[in-house]
Write an enzyme that holds these catalytic residues in place. Structure first.
Site, short mmCIF file in Angstrom:
data_model
loop_
_atom_site.label_atom_id
_atom_site.label_comp_id
_atom_site.label_asym_id
_atom_site.label_seq_id
_atom_site.Cartn_x
_atom_site.Cartn_y
_atom_site.Cartn_z
N GLY A 125 0.83 -1.20 0.00
CA GLY A 125 0.00 0.00 0.00
C GLY A 125 0.86 1.24 0.00
O GLY A 125 1.97 1.26 0.56
N ILE A 195 15.18 -8.79 22.79
CA ILE A 195 15.31 -9.89 21.84
C ILE A 195 16.55 -10.73 22.15
O ILE A 195 16.50 -11.97 22.14
CB ILE A 195 15.36 -9.36 20.39
N ALA A 283 20.76 -8.31 17.44
CA ALA A 283 19.51 -7.88 18.11
C ALA A 283 19.76 -6.53 18.76
O ALA A 283 19.82 -6.40 19.98
CB ALA A 283 19.09 -8.92 19.16
N VAL A 284 19.93 -5.51 17.90
CA VAL A 284 20.33 -4.18 18.37
C VAL A 284 19.20 -3.15 18.24
O VAL A 284 19.45 -1.96 18.21
CB VAL A 284 21.57 -3.68 17.61
N GLY A 285 17.97 -3.62 18.18
CA GLY A 285 16.84 -2.71 18.12
C GLY A 285 16.06 -2.84 16.82
O GLY A 285 16.45 -3.61 15.93
N ARG A 286 14.93 -2.14 16.74
CA ARG A 286 14.11 -2.11 15.53
C ARG A 286 13.88 -0.67 15.13
O ARG A 286 13.97 0.23 15.95
CB ARG A 286 12.76 -2.83 15.78
N ALA A 334 3.40 -4.81 20.83
CA ALA A 334 2.17 -5.18 20.12
C ALA A 334 0.94 -4.59 20.81
O ALA A 334 0.07 -4.01 20.15
CB ALA A 334 2.06 -6.70 20.04
N HIS A 458 -5.88 -17.95 48.11
CA HIS A 458 -4.71 -18.61 48.67
C HIS A 458 -4.75 -20.08 48.31
O HIS A 458 -5.81 -20.69 48.40
CB HIS A 458 -4.71 -18.46 50.20
P1 NAD Z 1 16.45 -3.35 22.52
O1 NAD Z 1 16.49 -1.89 22.32
O2 NAD Z 1 15.62 -3.94 23.58
O3 NAD Z 1 17.94 -3.90 22.76
C1 NAD Z 1 18.99 -3.65 21.85
C2 NAD Z 1 20.28 -3.67 22.63
O4 NAD Z 1 21.37 -3.70 21.73
C3 NAD Z 1 20.47 -2.44 23.50
O5 NAD Z 1 20.73 -2.85 24.82
C4 NAD Z 1 21.65 -1.73 22.86
O6 NAD Z 1 22.46 -1.07 23.81
C5 NAD Z 1 22.40 -2.86 22.22
N1 NAD Z 1 23.27 -2.45 21.10
C6 NAD Z 1 22.99 -1.57 20.12
N2 NAD Z 1 24.02 -1.50 19.25
C7 NAD Z 1 24.99 -2.35 19.69
C8 NAD Z 1 26.29 -2.72 19.23
N3 NAD Z 1 26.81 -2.21 18.11
N4 NAD Z 1 26.99 -3.63 19.94
C9 NAD Z 1 26.48 -4.17 21.06
N5 NAD Z 1 25.24 -3.85 21.55
C10 NAD Z 1 24.50 -2.96 20.87
O7 NAD Z 1 16.05 -3.93 21.07
P2 NAD Z 1 15.74 -5.43 20.62
O8 NAD Z 1 16.04 -6.40 21.71
O9 NAD Z 1 16.39 -5.61 19.30
O10 NAD Z 1 14.19 -5.37 20.43
C11 NAD Z 1 13.64 -4.52 19.43
C12 NAD Z 1 12.24 -4.07 19.79
O11 NAD Z 1 11.35 -5.14 19.80
C13 NAD Z 1 12.20 -3.41 21.13
O12 NAD Z 1 11.58 -2.16 20.99
C14 NAD Z 1 11.37 -4.30 21.98
O13 NAD Z 1 10.51 -3.56 22.80
C15 NAD Z 1 10.59 -5.13 20.98
N6 NAD Z 1 10.47 -6.47 21.52
C16 NAD Z 1 9.68 -6.66 22.61
C17 NAD Z 1 9.58 -7.92 23.19
C18 NAD Z 1 8.73 -8.09 24.39
O14 NAD Z 1 7.95 -7.20 24.70
N7 NAD Z 1 8.82 -9.21 25.12
C19 NAD Z 1 10.30 -8.98 22.68
C20 NAD Z 1 11.11 -8.75 21.58
C21 NAD Z 1 11.18 -7.50 21.02
#
Ligand code: NAD
Length: 488
Positions: A125, A195, A283-286, A334, A458
């Site tokens: 879309g 993650i 797993a460095v963020g989204r 979510a 309890h």
């Molecule tokens: P996150 O932000 O939780 O963690 C990423 C980590 O990577 C951070 O601690 C950061 O400091 C580190 N980092 C970044 N660059 C780096 C590098 N070059 N070298 C080493 N470390 C580095 O992100 P995520 O775990 O990728 O998750 C992504 C998104 O998905 C988050 O917003 C999270 O809320 C969501 N998510 C939520 C759940 C849940 O609610 N249970 C589960 C999975 C994902």
């Protein structure tokens, strides 16, 4: 595929949690609704549910639950008086079961669309000016649709970092990490965030030597400090080798064929280090996913971090265009997107709901689970607030002991003046379920005293919430309290 422009009351772009909630609610409210969704499953078939159902929340929980049961069978059953003999992991079966769970749920969303009269359009879309929407079916030509209202819910994608480009099944993101067909012997994870901890736990439990490289010096700074500290100790005991202050600077593929490994170079206080892994998870963020979403005349603006810019009610700068979920500000969760989707659908129908961003619960599905809502102690200290904390250990809860779940604690933080609950932090079994009680309490502006006056069944883990609330006022029953703080 008729020649005249198809028109809808509402077109939703994106079929993940935020988008499909918006679409279903809009249809329930009597609006003619279409949902455009580009996601394809592993067999290239259109699939609803977004990252959450297909590559995120649900498949990760399927593997977390299975791998946790494996650990219990190996290490905990004997203590319960259950002899198992040799316990083995069958990874292909675990993955197949996970895929089965995902298939049931994504099929469920399709059935809900059908049942509610939402038109599902498989393809991409694109928003143009004046609520015109281009719809390009997979492998087809763009056709124009028109709508009274458009809801953008395109979601997010994993961040990639230059030192660790994805590479086949060697260097993977969270999606690839759900698809390993065997247990990597040595697993590296970049990032000890949500993650990293969840997927690191899965493969560590199944037998991988797991090393997490985290750039920050502090572990899980978003959670309550006391809980992060205990969690780090517990995770290390489980075998997760979490290295803080470790910044990855380069990766290199070594060897050929089945012998390929990944060399990871990282920098820490001691200098440059190198490790060799069989698999590496990044797993460095989204980040928000907006590629190709907006035509130049769409009228929707981005903020400085690339999110679609919206106000508190999820309205964009373009008239009658809204955006919800991971693509807008706020936590990428979510349930936050789902409530935004519902709010927008109801507002379009003339209702006046709001999303309360103060009570978004967070959960990390490790074992023990970590869950919280509201402010942390460190945030309140920084804000100069005065507060009481009631902390109650799982080890003092009868049901927790009976279940062999004596690790963890519940912390209730209440305003020192008004006793209003400001935050609740749980680490322990079922934390993800217990936190709902705290969310409900905070939504009703409960005080710690209110929670202390309510009767809990309890023996249950929930009694820990009750006791922590009592402890905030200095009179938990199953624990010797520190100096009582409550005046009455
Ligand atoms: P996150 O932000 O939780 O963690 C990423 C980590 O990577 C951070 O601690 C950061 O400091 C580190 N980092 C970044 N660059 C780096 C590098 N070059 N070298 C080493 N470390 C580095 O992100 P995520 O775990 O990728 O998750 C992504 C998104 O998905 C988050 O917003 C999270 O809320 C969501 N998510 C939520 C759940 C849940 O609610 N249970 C589960 C999975 C994902």
């Amino acid at each position: 595929s008729s020649k005249m422009t198809k028109s809808f009351d509402v077109i939703v772009i994106g079929g993940g949690p935020a988008g499909y909630h918006a679409a279903i609610r809009a249809a329930q409210l009597g609006m003619k609704t279409a949902c455009i969704n580009m996601m394809l499953d592993g067999d290239d078939q259109p699939v609803l549910g977004g990252t959450c159902l297909n590559w995120g929340c649900i498949p990760s929980k399927a593997l977390l639950d299975a791998s946790h049961k494996f650990v219990e069978a190996q290490h905990d059953f004997a203590d319960l008086g259950i002899k198992t003999g040799k316990v083995e992991a069958d990874v292909p079966q675990m993955i197949a079961r996970k895929n089965g769970v995902v298939g049931k749920l994504t099929g469920g969303v399709a059935a809900l669309f059908e049942g509610n009269g939402v038109t599902a359009l498989a393809g991409k879309g694109r928003l143009y000016g004046g609520c015109q929407v281009g719809f390009t079916p997979h492998g087809g030509e763009e056709e124009m649709l028109s709508a009274q209202h458009v809801i953008l819910a395109p979601g997010s994608v994993p961040v990639d970092i230059p030192p660790a480009p994805l590479q086949d099944d060697l260097i993977v993101d969270s999606t690839g990490a759900l698809e390993f067909t065997s247990v990597p012997k040595r697993l590296g994870v970049i990032g000890a965030g949500v993650i990293g901890l969840e997927l690191g736990s899965v493969w560590n439990r199944l037998g991988s030597e797991t090393i997490l490289l985290e750039a920050m010096d502090e572990f899980l700074p978003i959670a309550d400090n006391r809980i992060s500290r205990d969690a780090l100790r517990i995770f290390k005991k489980q075998g997760l080798d979490i290295r803080l202050g470790a910044r990855v600077t380069a990766t290199e593929i070594k060897g050929r064929g089945k012998q390929k490994t990944v060399l990871v170079t990282y920098q820490d206080k001691a200098g440059e280090q190198t490790l060799e892994f069989d698999r590496l998870i990044v797993a460095v963020g989204r980040r928000p996913y907006t590629e190709g979403l907006l035509a130049p005349d769409a009228g929707v603006n981005l903020d400085e971090r690339g999110f679609l810019f919206v106000n508190d009610l999820c309205a964009t700068d373009a008239p009658n265009v809204y955006a919800v979920g991971d693509v807008v500000r706020g936590p990428m969760l979510a349930h936050k997107g789902m409530e935004e989707g519902i709010m927008v659908a109801e507002r379009i129908a003339g209702h006046k709901p709001v999303v309360n961003y103060e009570t978004v619960p967070s959960v990390i599905y490790t074992h023990p689970e970590i869950a919280w809502v509201g402010k942390t102690e460190q945030q309140l200290k920084m804000d100069g607030e005065s507060f009481n904390v009631g902390s109650f250990p799982y080890a003092a809860n009868g049901r927790a002991l009976a279940a062999g779940e004596n690790e963890g604690m519940i912390r209730v933080i209440a305003d020192a003046e008004t006793d209003r609950i400001l935050g609740v932090h749980v680490m322990g079994a079922q934390a993800s379920e217990l936190i709902a009680q705290a969310v409900i309490s905070m939504e009703f502006s409960a005080s710690a005293e209110d929670l202390g006056l309510i009767m809990f069944a309890h023996p249950t883990l929930s009694e820990g919430v009750h006791e922590a609330a009592l402890a905030a006022r200095g009179h938990a029953i199953h624990m010797v309290n520190r100096a009582p703080r409550a005046k009455n």
